[in-house]
Design an enzyme around this catalytic site. Structure first.
Site, mmCIF file in Angstrom:
data_model
loop_
_atom_site.group_PDB
_atom_site.id
_atom_site.type_symbol
_atom_site.label_atom_id
_atom_site.label_comp_id
_atom_site.label_asym_id
_atom_site.label_seq_id
_atom_site.Cartn_x
_atom_site.Cartn_y
_atom_site.Cartn_z
ATOM 1 C CB ALA A 185 37.452 -7.605 24.599
ATOM 2 C CE LYS A 186 33.206 -9.165 16.194
ATOM 3 N NZ LYS A 186 34.269 -8.667 15.289
ATOM 4 C CB THR A 187 35.071 -3.778 23.208
ATOM 5 O OG1 THR A 187 35.750 -4.734 24.017
ATOM 6 C CG2 THR A 187 34.344 -2.799 24.094
#
Length: 318
Positions: free
Chosen positions: A160-162
């Protein structure tokens, strides 16, 4: 440089258009306090057929999947978000741009158990300009292996590109920059190469490209584009596997990939010149035109501008 908050233009948020200077959030916005949110970086390029978004479907899918992994509901479909990105370019009269779709939680409450938080989605677009100097693109970066490890797969959502993940990246990059380097190489918790601060890593050895398997590092869309270009346009074998830092020291070539960075040569790691065995150019000399890195740079520039027929499906016209 003009501050980002002081610009003319429009920002899309939750289906409405906000005047750029008036696009603000409350100081109790939950994501500001806890980093619980996600985002994407998307590029638009002007080509012979006009402006097009590069691999926007893949970026938007990853945004939706990141939000789902974080258990954040989004009220907009992927198709609606793609249309909003197209509209954002048109409304701001941009032909070459960087877009930042972002998902964040509202200011209804604080705390880890906060309930009833609203979800917000915003899209901003602007002319990014050169990510790094032309010298870096031609001659390559000097990097330092970081003492900060990349996330373990059972500690955080590595795919995830959190928003909160980038504290880790900034700690690593700032340490390297303060020590006089351009970039950092981060290792996973077991000591294998993961990625740079915000880019994937490739090395060339004996005609074969190698890149770390996707565990602790982000499954980069530029990374995937380079793998396809190498295999299909250059006929180069690509292997995804675990890589040790000394393999970078002794590589024939090495480079980094990312949406903002595109393809950047890596010419030095921890004081070791990369490519010495293969005849590395002088420190300040451009990488050779016939190197795999330079060939991929040219192919990538052609692909994003719609000049490669086999890869035109990557483009979404505006």
């Amino acid at each position: 440089m003009t501050p980002l908050y002081d610009r003319d233009g429009w920002i899309w948020q939750d289906g409405e258009w906000l005047v750029w200077r008036e696009a603000k959030v409350h100081v109790f916005t939950h994501t500001l306090h806890y980093g619980m949110g996600c985002f994407e970086g998307v590029r638009a390029y002007e080509g012979e057929q006009g402006t097009a978004l590069f691999r926007v479907a893949e970026h938007t899918r990853r945004l939706a999947e990141s939000a789902h992994s974080l258990d954040i509901p989004i009220d907009f479909s992927e198709e609606a978000l793609i249309e909003a990105q197209q509209a954002c370019l048109l409304k701001n009269q941009l032909t070459n741009a960087y877009l930042k779709p972002t998902v964040f939680l509202g200011a209804e409450g604080l705390g880890l158990r906060a309930k009833g938080l609203s979800t917000h989605v915003m899209i901003a677009a602007w002319d990014l300009g050169p990510y790094l100097s032309p010298q870096a693109t031609r001659c390559g970066l000097r990097a330092l292996t970081s003492s900060w490890a990349r996330h373990h797969v059972n500690i955080s959502l590595c795919r995830a590109k959190t928003s909160g993940h980038y504290v880790n990246s900034m700690l690593a990059l700032n340490t390297a920059v303060k020590a006089g380097f351009d970039e950092t190489i981060m290792l996973d918790p077991e000591g294998y190469v993961a990625e740079a601060s915000a880019a994937n890593v490739f090395l060339l050895r004996d005609g074969v490209l190698h890149t770390p398997e996707v565990t602790s590092c982000l499954q980069g869309i530029t990374r995937d584009s380079v793998i396809q270009l190498a295999r299909e346009a250059l006929g180069i074998e690509v292997r995804e596997r675990r890589i040790t830092r000394d393999e970078l020291y002794t590589a024939d070539e090495a480079f980094l990939t990312g949406t903002a960075a595109e393809i950047l040569p890596l010419r030095e790691l921890d004081g070791r010149r990369i490519g010495v065995r293969a005849g590395a150019p002088a420190v300040d000399a451009p990488i050779p035109d016939d190197s795999v890195t330079a060939r991929l740079q040219r192919l990538y520039r052609q692909a994003v501008r719609g000049e490669l027929a086999a890869f035109k499906h990557w483009l979404t016209p505006v």
